[in-house]
Design a protein around this motif. Structure first.
Motif, PDB file in Angstrom:
ATOM      1  N   GLU A  93      25.510  53.121   7.038  1.00  0.00           N
ATOM      2  CA  GLU A  93      26.076  54.032   8.040  1.00  0.00           C
ATOM      3  C   GLU A  93      27.604  54.056   7.986  1.00  0.00           C
ATOM      4  O   GLU A  93      28.224  55.051   8.372  1.00  0.00           O
ATOM      5  CB  GLU A  93      25.609  53.619   9.435  1.00  0.00           C
ATOM      6  CG  GLU A  93      24.124  53.808   9.685  1.00  0.00           C
ATOM      7  CD  GLU A  93      23.727  55.274   9.727  1.00  0.00           C
ATOM      8  OE1 GLU A  93      24.406  56.048  10.427  1.00  0.00           O
ATOM      9  OE2 GLU A  93      22.747  55.637   9.039  1.00  0.00           O
ATOM     10  N   SER A  94      28.200  52.977   7.494  1.00  0.00           N
ATOM     11  CA  SER A  94      29.670  52.924   7.469  1.00  0.00           C
ATOM     12  C   SER A  94      30.252  53.980   6.525  1.00  0.00           C
ATOM     13  O   SER A  94      31.412  54.369   6.655  1.00  0.00           O
ATOM     14  CB  SER A  94      30.145  51.530   7.036  1.00  0.00           C
ATOM     15  OG  SER A  94      29.987  51.318   5.640  1.00  0.00           O
ATOM     16  N   LYS A  95      29.459  54.456   5.581  1.00  0.00           N
ATOM     17  CA  LYS A  95      29.959  55.462   4.639  1.00  0.00           C
ATOM     18  C   LYS A  95      30.354  56.750   5.343  1.00  0.00           C
ATOM     19  O   LYS A  95      31.205  57.486   4.858  1.00  0.00           O
ATOM     20  CB  LYS A  95      28.896  55.739   3.575  1.00  0.00           C
ATOM     21  CG  LYS A  95      28.587  54.535   2.692  1.00  0.00           C
ATOM     22  CD  LYS A  95      27.441  54.798   1.740  1.00  0.00           C
ATOM     23  CE  LYS A  95      27.860  55.668   0.585  1.00  0.00           C
ATOM     24  NZ  LYS A  95      26.802  55.724  -0.462  1.00  0.00           N
ATOM     25  N   GLU A  96      29.747  57.013   6.490  1.00  0.00           N
ATOM     26  CA  GLU A  96      30.077  58.232   7.239  1.00  0.00           C
ATOM     27  C   GLU A  96      31.268  58.044   8.180  1.00  0.00           C
ATOM     28  O   GLU A  96      31.801  59.029   8.696  1.00  0.00           O
ATOM     29  CB  GLU A  96      28.868  58.690   8.054  1.00  0.00           C
ATOM     30  CG  GLU A  96      27.657  59.095   7.220  1.00  0.00           C
ATOM     31  CD  GLU A  96      26.531  59.631   8.087  1.00  0.00           C
ATOM     32  OE1 GLU A  96      26.738  59.783   9.310  1.00  0.00           O
ATOM     33  OE2 GLU A  96      25.442  59.901   7.547  1.00  0.00           O
ATOM     34  N   MET A  97      31.665  56.785   8.403  1.00  0.00           N
ATOM     35  CA  MET A  97      32.655  56.532   9.450  1.00  0.00           C
ATOM     36  C   MET A  97      34.045  57.028   9.081  1.00  0.00           C
ATOM     37  O   MET A  97      34.811  57.427   9.964  1.00  0.00           O
ATOM     38  CB  MET A  97      32.703  55.038   9.780  1.00  0.00           C
ATOM     39  CG  MET A  97      31.428  54.491  10.394  1.00  0.00           C
ATOM     40  SD  MET A  97      30.741  55.514  11.741  1.00  0.00           S
ATOM     41  CE  MET A  97      32.058  55.445  12.934  1.00  0.00           C
ATOM     42  N   ALA A 435      37.806  40.779   6.496  1.00  0.00           N
ATOM     43  CA  ALA A 435      38.779  41.646   7.169  1.00  0.00           C
ATOM     44  C   ALA A 435      38.199  43.029   7.431  1.00  0.00           C
ATOM     45  O   ALA A 435      37.606  43.658   6.562  1.00  0.00           O
ATOM     46  CB  ALA A 435      40.037  41.762   6.311  1.00  0.00           C
ATOM     47  N   GLY A 436      38.363  43.494   8.666  1.00  0.00           N
ATOM     48  CA  GLY A 436      37.978  44.843   9.042  1.00  0.00           C
ATOM     49  C   GLY A 436      36.530  45.027   9.446  1.00  0.00           C
ATOM     50  O   GLY A 436      36.150  46.107   9.911  1.00  0.00           O
ATOM     51  N   ILE A 437      35.700  43.987   9.337  1.00  0.00           N
ATOM     52  CA  ILE A 437      34.272  44.197   9.589  1.00  0.00           C
ATOM     53  C   ILE A 437      33.954  44.265  11.080  1.00  0.00           C
ATOM     54  O   ILE A 437      32.967  44.879  11.487  1.00  0.00           O
ATOM     55  CB  ILE A 437      33.426  43.113   8.894  1.00  0.00           C
ATOM     56  CG1 ILE A 437      31.985  43.605   8.711  1.00  0.00           C
ATOM     57  CG2 ILE A 437      33.475  41.793   9.641  1.00  0.00           C
ATOM     58  CD1 ILE A 437      31.148  42.744   7.813  1.00  0.00           C
ATOM     59  N   GLY A 438      34.802  43.682  11.914  1.00  0.00           N
ATOM     60  CA  GLY A 438      34.588  43.795  13.358  1.00  0.00           C
ATOM     61  C   GLY A 438      34.669  45.235  13.822  1.00  0.00           C
ATOM     62  O   GLY A 438      33.867  45.688  14.643  1.00  0.00           O
ATOM     63  N   MET A 439      35.613  45.968  13.273  1.00  0.00           N
ATOM     64  CA  MET A 439      35.742  47.377  13.623  1.00  0.00           C
ATOM     65  C   MET A 439      34.578  48.196  13.065  1.00  0.00           C
ATOM     66  O   MET A 439      34.148  49.182  13.671  1.00  0.00           O
ATOM     67  CB  MET A 439      37.070  47.922  13.112  1.00  0.00           C
ATOM     68  CG  MET A 439      38.275  47.342  13.832  1.00  0.00           C
ATOM     69  SD  MET A 439      38.285  47.745  15.593  1.00  0.00           S
ATOM     70  CE  MET A 439      38.825  49.456  15.521  1.00  0.00           C
ATOM     71  N   THR A 440      34.063  47.769  11.915  1.00  0.00           N
ATOM     72  CA  THR A 440      32.898  48.449  11.353  1.00  0.00           C
ATOM     73  C   THR A 440      31.694  48.280  12.265  1.00  0.00           C
ATOM     74  O   THR A 440      30.988  49.251  12.581  1.00  0.00           O
ATOM     75  CB  THR A 440      32.561  47.879   9.959  1.00  0.00           C
ATOM     76  OG1 THR A 440      33.755  47.805   9.180  1.00  0.00           O
ATOM     77  CG2 THR A 440      31.536  48.735   9.259  1.00  0.00           C
ATOM     78  N   ILE A 441      31.451  47.050  12.692  1.00  0.00           N
ATOM     79  CA  ILE A 441      30.336  46.777  13.604  1.00  0.00           C
ATOM     80  C   ILE A 441      30.481  47.608  14.879  1.00  0.00           C
ATOM     81  O   ILE A 441      29.532  48.234  15.346  1.00  0.00           O
ATOM     82  CB  ILE A 441      30.275  45.278  13.937  1.00  0.00           C
ATOM     83  CG1 ILE A 441      29.895  44.473  12.689  1.00  0.00           C
ATOM     84  CG2 ILE A 441      29.275  45.009  15.057  1.00  0.00           C
ATOM     85  CD1 ILE A 441      30.024  42.968  12.860  1.00  0.00           C
ATOM     86  N   GLY A 442      31.692  47.630  15.435  1.00  0.00           N
ATOM     87  CA  GLY A 442      31.911  48.367  16.678  1.00  0.00           C
ATOM     88  C   GLY A 442      31.720  49.860  16.527  1.00  0.00           C
ATOM     89  O   GLY A 442      31.049  50.502  17.344  1.00  0.00           O
ATOM     90  N   ALA A 443      32.306  50.434  15.481  1.00  0.00           N
ATOM     91  CA  ALA A 443      32.239  51.884  15.307  1.00  0.00           C
ATOM     92  C   ALA A 443      30.834  52.346  14.933  1.00  0.00           C
ATOM     93  O   ALA A 443      30.310  53.309  15.501  1.00  0.00           O
ATOM     94  CB  ALA A 443      33.246  52.332  14.254  1.00  0.00           C
TER      95      ALA A 443
END
Length: 459
Positions: A93-97, A435-443
């Motif tokens: 799903e992160s590919k669409e973010m 790095a940056g995975i917290g924002m990925t989880i949140g978004a």
């Protein structure tokens, strides 16, 4: 008493992504943020980037970062402690973010080089986390989302897995909703809760982000039968400048120079391999490592040859012309620090220094070793930063499924309760951090939670 379709508790990245997604599904959405408008957004205010899978280079990323590589990186930093189904779902799903976030008004900046080594994997927000938040709030408000500040939820009414209402403490107002999205963070600013697992050592922890993340919503959910996930001792914890404020120092107090020197405890002894791996994959282990040292204090020691190779902290390094004088300024035994530095220097084997890759500069016959980027500490003046554990967020949380729907203790999906962000990060992060995975989880889970909460309310 008031009623809405979707109630979102929290005010950061996950909460706003949920609110926007729910509103775009046609739901009437109310966001309750515990802080005032200036301090809104919790830890998101201090972020800079998001890790997203992508199949090719873009205007903001230097090359592809395929789903399998993302998952392998996650496995490496968590030592396999992750829910593979949820992790792979999040990565896909992160590919669409990158596109979806931009459609909500967030702007990306060109890729960064240097010691961060993130130009290919992580997209950076133009203006940082606060600018990203401002864009999300502006979009949410334009869509008709109601935002209420200084609205701390102190009680939640749940009946057999169904959310009924939330109570705002300051006014005792009771708010009903057809669906709930909990996106209110972890319990990292609740020192007494941390001390249950860490003991008195937690008194020496510094909280990198908001002082509002006391775990109130998490506790209410767990007390009402939501299944917990995650190890309560695990957290995103980095080494930060010991001179930082107790709360909200943010990213400018983080120290990225570990790989360029050595790290010693109050006894002037090294205790871990400073060159184990590329910094974005290992920087988040250092908070826990320092937490295990006497008095939860350590010192990063380096020389003049490394001074300009990393982003400096808010505070200047402590400086001295000799190692012995540096030790005195740090309150360390000069002979002990000199002995540690000398032993390290003697063990360094020459190689080709390159901080962008796992180079061949290492030590030989030293315990613990320094596997990469090992250079003799011999060029004065000499420098040091004092560091303490900096807690970003905790991993104990609520279990969810692929729809971000909470799972009850008896393994049943909750009737109308969803979660996103730090409050459910333990599903993906059993330990460690990249790095940056917290924002990925949140978004990612915020978008899913909002969408599914709106559909649940409609049905």
């Amino acid at each position: 008493m008031s009623a809405v379709d979707v109630l979102v508790i929290g005010g950061g990245n996950a909460a706003l992504c949920a609110a926007i997604a729910a509103s775009r599904e046609g739901a009437r959405v109310l966001v309750l943020e515990a802080s005032n408008a200036f301090w809104r957004g919790g830890n998101t205010r201090h972020t800079r980037n998001m890790r997203c899978a992508h199949d090719q280079a873009t205007e903001i990323l230097t090359g592809p970062y395929f789903e399998d590589e993302f998952f392998e990186d996650l496995l490496r930093v968590t030592n396999g402690q992750t829910d593979e189904t949820l992790a792979r779902h999040m990565i896909h799903e992160s590919k669409e973010m990158l596109t979806w976030i931009a459609e909500q008004g967030v702007r990306w900046q060109p890729s960064l080089g240097g010691t961060l080594s993130l130009g290919r994997t992580n997209a950076f927000f133009l203006g940082g986390g606060r600018a990203m938040l401002n864009a999300l709030y502006a979009t949410a408000e334009r869509l008709g989302v109601e935002i209420r500040y200084e609205a701390e939820v102190t009680d939640i009414e749940i009946d057999d897995g169904m959310f009924l209402s939330a109570t705002i403490g300051s006014t005792a107002e009771r708010i009903e909703a057809r669906s709930l999205v909990a996106a209110a963070g972890g319990f990292e600013s609740n020192i007494e809760w941390l001390k249950r697992y860490w003991g008195d050592a937690a008194d020496n922890f510094i909280i990198r982000g908001t002082s509002n993340n006391k775990g109130t919503i998490l506790k209410l959910l767990l007390d009402n039968g939501v299944q917990e996930v995650g190890d309560p001792t695990q957290c995103h914890a980095v080494a930060i400048d010991a001179r930082a404020p107790k709360y909200d120092g943010g990213i400018i107090t983080r120290l990225d120079c570990v790989v360029f020197g050595i790290v010693v405890n109050k006894n002037a002894q090294r205790f871990y391999d400073e060159g184990e791996d590329i910094w974005p994959k290992r920087y988040a282990i250092w908070g826990r490592l320092v937490a295990a040292q006497p008095d939860q204090i350590a010192y990063i020691v380096f020389d003049a040859s490394s001074l300009t190779l990393f982003m400096p902290s808010l505070y200047p390094p402590i400086q001295a012309p000799t190692i012995g004088e540096l030790a005195q300024k740090l309150g360390l035994d000069p002979a002990a620090l000199q002995g540690t530095v000398s032993a390290f220097n003697e063990a360094v084997r020459p190689g080709t220094f390159d901080y962008k890759i796992l180079d061949d500069c290492r030590t030989d016959g030293l315990t613990p070793p320094k596997s990469h980027w090992a250079r003799r500490i011999e060029t004065g003046p000499f420098y040091a930063y004092p560091v303490r554990p900096g807690i970003t967020f905790t991993y104990l949380g609520t279990r969810v499924n692929k729809d971000a729907r909470m799972v009850m203790a008896d393994a049943r999906p909750a009737a109308n309760m969803f979660a996103a962000g730090e409050i459910m990060a333990g599903n993906v992060l059993g330990e460690g951090y990249a790095a940056g995975i917290g924002m990925t989880i949140g978004a990612v889970f915020g978008r899913i939670a909002g969408r599914e909460a709106a559909r649940n309310a409609r049905n």
